[in-house]
Design a protein around this motif. Structure first.
Motif, mmCIF file in Angstrom:
data_model
loop_
_atom_site.group_PDB
_atom_site.id
_atom_site.type_symbol
_atom_site.label_atom_id
_atom_site.label_comp_id
_atom_site.label_asym_id
_atom_site.label_seq_id
_atom_site.Cartn_x
_atom_site.Cartn_y
_atom_site.Cartn_z
ATOM 1 N N ARG A 74 0.946 -1.200 0.196
ATOM 2 C CA ARG A 74 0.081 0.013 0.030
ATOM 3 C C ARG A 74 1.013 1.220 0.032
ATOM 4 O O ARG A 74 0.633 2.288 -0.789
ATOM 5 N N ASN A 75 1.777 1.307 0.963
ATOM 6 C CA ASN A 75 2.713 2.465 0.994
ATOM 7 C C ASN A 75 3.612 2.727 -0.273
ATOM 8 O O ASN A 75 4.073 3.637 -0.476
ATOM 9 N N MET A 76 4.003 1.397 -0.861
ATOM 10 C CA MET A 76 4.758 1.460 -2.103
ATOM 11 C C MET A 76 4.095 2.056 -3.247
ATOM 12 O O MET A 76 4.614 2.894 -4.080
ATOM 13 N N GLN A 77 2.818 1.942 -3.265
ATOM 14 C CA GLN A 77 1.875 2.676 -4.247
ATOM 15 C C GLN A 77 1.879 4.027 -4.120
ATOM 16 O O GLN A 77 1.896 4.999 -4.966
ATOM 17 N N LEU A 78 1.664 4.328 -2.650
ATOM 18 C CA LEU A 78 1.710 5.711 -2.279
ATOM 19 C C LEU A 78 3.113 6.512 -2.832
ATOM 20 O O LEU A 78 3.168 7.723 -3.163
ATOM 21 N N LEU A 79 4.127 5.886 -2.498
ATOM 22 C CA LEU A 79 5.567 6.542 -2.899
ATOM 23 C C LEU A 79 5.792 6.663 -4.329
ATOM 24 O O LEU A 79 5.919 7.778 -4.611
ATOM 25 N N TYR A 80 4.953 5.915 -5.127
ATOM 26 C CA TYR A 80 5.178 6.024 -6.661
ATOM 27 C C TYR A 80 4.144 6.687 -7.346
ATOM 28 O O TYR A 80 4.294 7.285 -8.434
ATOM 29 N N ASP A 81 3.071 6.934 -6.598
ATOM 30 C CA ASP A 81 1.794 7.813 -7.252
ATOM 31 C C ASP A 81 1.755 9.049 -6.413
ATOM 32 O O ASP A 81 0.924 9.959 -7.116
ATOM 33 N N VAL A 82 2.166 9.188 -5.334
ATOM 34 C CA VAL A 82 1.853 10.586 -4.458
ATOM 35 C C VAL A 82 3.222 11.352 -4.042
ATOM 36 O O VAL A 82 3.202 12.423 -4.261
ATOM 37 N N TRP A 83 3.970 10.419 -3.433
ATOM 38 C CA TRP A 83 5.201 11.249 -2.744
ATOM 39 C C TRP A 83 6.108 11.508 -3.663
ATOM 40 O O TRP A 83 6.768 12.597 -3.752
ATOM 41 N N ILE A 84 6.500 10.705 -4.876
ATOM 42 C CA ILE A 84 7.209 11.249 -5.959
ATOM 43 C C ILE A 84 6.455 12.224 -6.669
ATOM 44 O O ILE A 84 5.362 11.923 -7.246
ATOM 45 N N SER A 85 6.984 13.522 -7.083
ATOM 46 C CA SER A 85 6.288 14.487 -7.538
ATOM 47 C C SER A 85 6.149 13.921 -9.018
ATOM 48 O O SER A 85 6.866 13.754 -9.949
ATOM 49 N N GLU A 86 4.918 13.933 -9.474
ATOM 50 C CA GLU A 86 4.347 13.592 -10.903
ATOM 51 C C GLU A 86 4.882 14.713 -11.787
ATOM 52 O O GLU A 86 5.486 14.385 -12.967
ATOM 53 N N ASP A 87 4.707 15.829 -11.645
ATOM 54 C CA ASP A 87 5.086 16.669 -12.352
ATOM 55 C C ASP A 87 6.823 16.792 -12.657
ATOM 56 O O ASP A 87 7.190 16.879 -13.892
ATOM 57 N N ASP A 88 7.564 16.552 -11.672
ATOM 58 C CA ASP A 88 8.909 16.815 -11.906
ATOM 59 C C ASP A 88 9.566 15.612 -12.427
ATOM 60 O O ASP A 88 10.412 15.671 -13.374
ATOM 61 N N SER A 89 8.941 14.454 -12.106
ATOM 62 C CA SER A 89 9.137 13.290 -12.933
ATOM 63 C C SER A 89 8.927 13.235 -14.464
ATOM 64 O O SER A 89 9.688 12.615 -15.313
ATOM 65 N N LEU A 90 7.754 13.817 -14.730
ATOM 66 C CA LEU A 90 7.239 13.882 -16.088
ATOM 67 C C LEU A 90 8.285 14.908 -16.758
ATOM 68 O O LEU A 90 8.759 14.814 -17.904
ATOM 69 N N LYS A 91 8.659 16.025 -16.377
ATOM 70 C CA LYS A 91 9.728 16.945 -16.701
ATOM 71 C C LYS A 91 10.951 16.439 -17.008
ATOM 72 O O LYS A 91 11.539 16.818 -18.372
ATOM 73 N N LYS A 92 11.401 15.489 -16.417
ATOM 74 C CA LYS A 92 12.587 14.993 -16.638
ATOM 75 C C LYS A 92 12.824 14.119 -17.910
ATOM 76 O O LYS A 92 13.574 13.845 -18.597
ATOM 77 N N LYS A 93 11.509 13.543 -18.215
ATOM 78 C CA LYS A 93 11.459 12.809 -19.734
ATOM 79 C C LYS A 93 10.968 13.892 -20.876
ATOM 80 O O LYS A 93 11.753 13.928 -21.809
ATOM 81 N N THR A 94 10.174 14.779 -20.508
ATOM 82 C CA THR A 94 9.700 15.646 -21.709
ATOM 83 C C THR A 94 10.915 16.777 -21.945
ATOM 84 O O THR A 94 11.064 17.055 -23.072
#
Length: 252
Positions: A74-94
């Motif tokens: 449950r917490n692993m899902q939170l780590l990758y979907d909530v705690w890690i910044s979605e915007d920052d992660s996507l920007k690293k790719k785009t």
């Protein structure tokens, strides 16, 4: 709290329960908790860290290293979907440099060369695809391309960009010619079991490519009196497995 964690007490690569502890600190140790609070921009629920430890073990038989306390599902899902910044992660790719795209293209070209088949005859899976950019490159070469990913936000993004996303539970045996897994196996709670699962989905002449951080560059720092956690091969909570060249071969 300990109920939010799983305690791993044996080597997942060779099964040995003989190991040494390289470092052990409370997660609420100032150095650790300050890193986590800063890195995840206060999105992490620090209360779950109470009574758990940032602890790295090294197998005395094969040299594999792992964090003994890892987040539960449950917490692993939170780590990758909530705690890690979605915007920052996507920007690293785009906003990634052209060199990353060029590397993806080289890897896609190499698949056909390695298998000695034209792309339209090759089925590939990017296991742990993230936002799906490697899949997009493989698809542009003409491969039958699929992705698999834990994060639901990344699955939705990849699907919206035309990537076919699979759940491993529904994958057929012998389905893939090539499986790519880049910067993934350091995050997986049971890497050996997952690799065995992936092997069953390969065709007889299929290939799995695994790329992980080289922990030899970071392991000596764990013993330093000035040690501080960092985004390296021993990143707290995320890089729960740490491989050397030797232990990665042992996993294979």
């Amino acid at each position: 709290m300990l109920s939010d964690f799983v305690h791993r007490m044996a080597c997942d690569v060779c099964g040995s329960d003989v190991y040494t502890i390289l470092i052990s600190k409370d997660y609420l140790d100032p150095a650790v908790v300050d890193f986590l609070a800063s890195y995840y921009s206060q999105r992490i629920d620090l209360s779950i860290l109470r009574d758990a430890h940032y602890e790295v073990a090294r197998c005395s038989v094969c040299g594999f290293m792992w964090q003994t306390y890892i987040l539960n599902d449950r917490n692993m899902q939170l780590l990758y979907d909530v705690w890690i910044s979605e915007d920052d992660s996507l920007k690293k790719k785009t906003l990634a440099p052209l060199a990353l795209r060029a590397r993806y293209a080289t890897e896609a070209y190499t698949i056909a060369e390695l298998l000695r088949k034209p792309p339209h005859e090759v089925t590939v899976l990017d296991f742990g695809m993230g936002w799906g950019y490697w899949c997009l490159m493989a698809k542009s070469f003409g491969y039958r391309t699929y992705g698999a990913e834990l994060s639901e936000t990344r699955v939705q993004y990849a699907t919206a960009n035309g990537i076919s996303v699979l759940n491993l539970d529904t994958v057929s045996a012998g389905q893939f010619d090539f499986i790519n897994s880049e910067q993934v196996f350091e995050h997986i709670p049971q890497p050996l079991m997952m690799l065995r699962t992936l092997v069953t989905t390969l065709k007889p002449s299929g290939v799995i490519r695994i790329s992980v951080p080289d922990s030899e560059r970071s392991v000596s720092q764990l013993a330093s009196p000035d040690w501080k956690p960092a985004k390296d091969a021993f990143h707290p909570l995320e890089h729960i497995n740490s491989f050397t060249h030797t232990s990665l071969i042992e996993l294979g």
